[in-house]
Enzyme design. Structure first.
Site, PDB file in Angstrom:
ATOM      1  N   THR A  49       0.818  -1.218   0.000  1.00 36.73           N
ATOM      2  CA  THR A  49       0.000   0.000   0.000  1.00 36.73           C
ATOM      3  C   THR A  49       0.845   1.259   0.000  1.00 36.73           C
ATOM      4  O   THR A  49       0.445   2.288  -0.540  1.00 36.73           O
ATOM      5  CB  THR A  49      -0.930  -0.002   1.236  1.00 36.73           C
ATOM      6  N   TYR A  62      -8.140   0.642  -4.345  1.00 39.85           N
ATOM      7  CA  TYR A  62      -6.804   1.020  -4.784  1.00 39.85           C
ATOM      8  C   TYR A  62      -6.003  -0.214  -5.145  1.00 39.85           C
ATOM      9  O   TYR A  62      -6.365  -1.338  -4.821  1.00 39.85           O
ATOM     10  CB  TYR A  62      -6.084   1.824  -3.689  1.00 39.85           C
ATOM     11  N   SER A  95       1.774  -7.686  -0.738  1.00 36.79           N
ATOM     12  CA  SER A  95       2.559  -8.667   0.020  1.00 36.79           C
ATOM     13  C   SER A  95       1.793  -9.956   0.286  1.00 36.79           C
ATOM     14  O   SER A  95       2.372 -10.931   0.759  1.00 36.79           O
ATOM     15  CB  SER A  95       3.075  -8.057   1.316  1.00 36.79           C
ATOM     16  N   THR A 128       1.784  -4.447   4.162  1.00 35.46           N
ATOM     17  CA  THR A 128       1.666  -4.729   5.595  1.00 35.46           C
ATOM     18  C   THR A 128       1.124  -6.128   5.904  1.00 35.46           C
ATOM     19  O   THR A 128       1.281  -6.619   7.012  1.00 35.46           O
ATOM     20  CB  THR A 128       0.762  -3.685   6.289  1.00 35.46           C
ATOM     21  N   ASP A 129       0.475  -6.764   4.906  1.00 35.40           N
ATOM     22  CA  ASP A 129      -0.201  -8.046   5.201  1.00 35.40           C
ATOM     23  C   ASP A 129       0.758  -9.134   5.674  1.00 35.40           C
ATOM     24  O   ASP A 129       0.433  -9.907   6.579  1.00 35.40           O
ATOM     25  CB  ASP A 129      -0.961  -8.539   3.964  1.00 35.40           C
ATOM     26  N   LYS A 202       0.505  -7.793  12.854  1.00 33.55           N
ATOM     27  CA  LYS A 202      -0.510  -6.863  12.351  1.00 33.55           C
ATOM     28  C   LYS A 202      -1.785  -7.056  13.169  1.00 33.55           C
ATOM     29  O   LYS A 202      -2.273  -8.170  13.299  1.00 33.55           O
ATOM     30  CB  LYS A 202      -0.765  -7.116  10.859  1.00 33.55           C
ATOM     31  N   GLU A 320      -1.083 -28.277  28.346  1.00 32.81           N
ATOM     32  CA  GLU A 320      -2.429 -28.781  28.035  1.00 32.81           C
ATOM     33  C   GLU A 320      -2.380 -29.941  27.047  1.00 32.81           C
ATOM     34  O   GLU A 320      -3.304 -30.734  26.962  1.00 32.81           O
ATOM     35  CB  GLU A 320      -3.290 -27.645  27.484  1.00 32.81           C
TER      36      GLU A 320
HETATM   37  N1  GLU Z   1      -2.492  -6.359   0.637  1.00 35.71           N
HETATM   38  C1  GLU Z   1      -1.506  -5.385   0.327  1.00 35.71           C
HETATM   39  C2  GLU Z   1      -0.127  -5.760   0.828  1.00 35.71           C
HETATM   40  O1  GLU Z   1       0.059  -6.330   1.874  1.00 35.71           O
HETATM   41  C3  GLU Z   1      -1.850  -4.049   0.812  1.00 35.71           C
HETATM   42  C4  GLU Z   1      -1.867  -3.930   2.317  1.00 35.71           C
HETATM   43  C5  GLU Z   1      -0.834  -2.980   2.821  1.00 35.71           C
HETATM   44  O2  GLU Z   1       0.262  -2.839   2.295  1.00 35.71           O
HETATM   45  O3  GLU Z   1      -1.164  -2.324   3.804  1.00 35.71           O
HETATM   46  O4  GLU Z   1       0.807  -5.441   0.159  1.00 35.71           O
END
Ligand code: GLU
Length: 363
Positions: A49, A62, A95, A128-129, A202, A320
């Site tokens: 992103t 986007y 990602s 971020t994924d 995350k 457990e």
């Molecule tokens: N799904 C995309 C990725 O991980 C966009 C999410 C992001 O970067 O925040 O690249």
């Protein structure tokens, strides 16, 4: 690098970046600025992103990985006061499409770049994924003591209040901070927080404050270019050499829930996966149907690691679930997706559960 950028040239670079085939794996190293005495930071861009572009009509829609790295850097006034920045477009993907082949290539490239005398630190832009998984993979495979900082954004680059420019500036501030190097290890910077790769997770699908370190807390914070680290002793990492590896062992994750069935485990065993990570309930626990399937998999030589779907706290051995009896491994405070990274690397060395358990306790 010149930070001033007119609207016309911005639009031109966005348009170029959107051309099919213009994005993936393009190496485009910028001319090095004259030696100013500033630290040299090498920026490897992989997409996400932070390099995303929204459509004007529908800002929520986007495309991740659409803008080139030079455009990202040029949008940040002040970056040149912190460092001499060189850029390379390693990839430009969302990602969610990160894979073993790219991890191996990225790790090799990071090691290669950090070995250069004219590079002091490295910043990796990333979606971020799966940022937390790549960060931990690099933590376990990058040999240099020079800082490596991962950074992303939750809002595309042309959205009002895009968080990418501030995050990238913060990442460079952390990369050049002398204390970063003495801390060691791969870090991530998001929303003014500094995280170590191992604990990073995350925690929000949409908020700019999308990451946390649920077990040990952030390593520090960045505010107005100032980096404030929390007091902490560093941990020694043991590295896996992936320089000549062509592929990583197949390891899958099975998610536990009420009435969970044996079907996913059987499918992974049939597909000849070498390892299975359980995203267990609570302290890595599991419905008895699934437990029996995992025990059978372990007897057949598949390495089984118990992690938890719960956000924080360790999965403790033999509490457990009787790991000793079943030949399982307890993941400690590694979440399932990071337990998978460590198990893939561990399996390049050994299949012996005791040795793998020891690695989970050390790394
Ligand atoms: N799904 C995309 C990725 O991980 C966009 C999410 C992001 O970067 O925040 O690249």
């Amino acid at each position: 690098m010149d930070t001033g950028m007119g609207m016309l040239s911005w639009l031109k670079s966005v348009a170029t970046a959107l051309l099919p085939g213009a994005n993936d794996d393009v190496v485009n190293e910028a001319d090095e600025a004259e030696d100013s005495g500033l630290p040299a930071v090498y920026l490897l861009a992989t997409g996400g992103t932070i390099a995303g572009v929204g459509s004007g009509a529908e800002p929520v829609v986007y495309r991740a990985g659409a803008v080139g790295v030079e455009t990202l850097v040029e949008a940040i006034p002040g970056i040149n006061q912190l460092a001499r920045v060189s850029v390379e477009q390693f990839a430009n993907i969302g990602s969610q499409d990160m894979d073993d082949a790219r991890w191996l290539k990225l790790s090799r490239r990071v090691n290669e770049v950090l070995a250069r005398d004219d590079v002091d630190a490295l910043v990796v832009t990333h979606g971020t994924d799966t940022l937390e998984e790549t960060a931990y993979f690099l933590d376990l495979t990058v040999a240099s003591a020079k800082p490596v900082i991962l950074v992303g954004a939750m809002r595309p680059s042309n959205e009002i209040s895009a968080d990418g420019p501030a995050n990238l500036l913060d990442a460079v501030a952390v990369a050049v901070n002398p204390e970063t190097r003495t801390r060691g290890g791969i870090m991530a910077v998001m929303h003014g927080d500094v995280f170590e790769a191992r604990d990073l997770v995350k925690i929000s699908t949409v908020s700019p404050q999308a990451f946390a370190a649920p077990n040990y807390g952030p390593l520090g914070h960045v505010y107005n270019g100032q980096v404030i680290f929390r007091p902490q002793s560093g941990h020694e990492l043991e590295l896996f050499d992936v320089a000549t590896l062509e592929a990583l062992p197949a390891v899958g994750i099975v998610y536990a829930h009420a009435n969970a069935s044996a079907v996913p485990v059987k499918a992974l065993v049939e597909a000849e996966y070498q390892g299975i990570v359980l995203a267990g309930v609570g302290n890595g626990n599991v419905h008895h149907q699934l437990l029996e399937a995992l025990a059978e998999a372990a007897r057949a030589g598949v390495v089984v690691v118990r992690a938890s779907r719960v956000l924080s706290g360790p999965v403790v051995r033999n509490v457990e679930v009787d790991d000793e009896r079943y030949g399982f491994i307890a993941a400690g405070t590694l979440n399932p997706q990071k337990a998978r990274v460590l198990l893939q690397l561990a399996l390049t060395r050994t299949r012996e559960p005791g040795e793998i358990q020891a690695l989970f306790e050390r790394l």
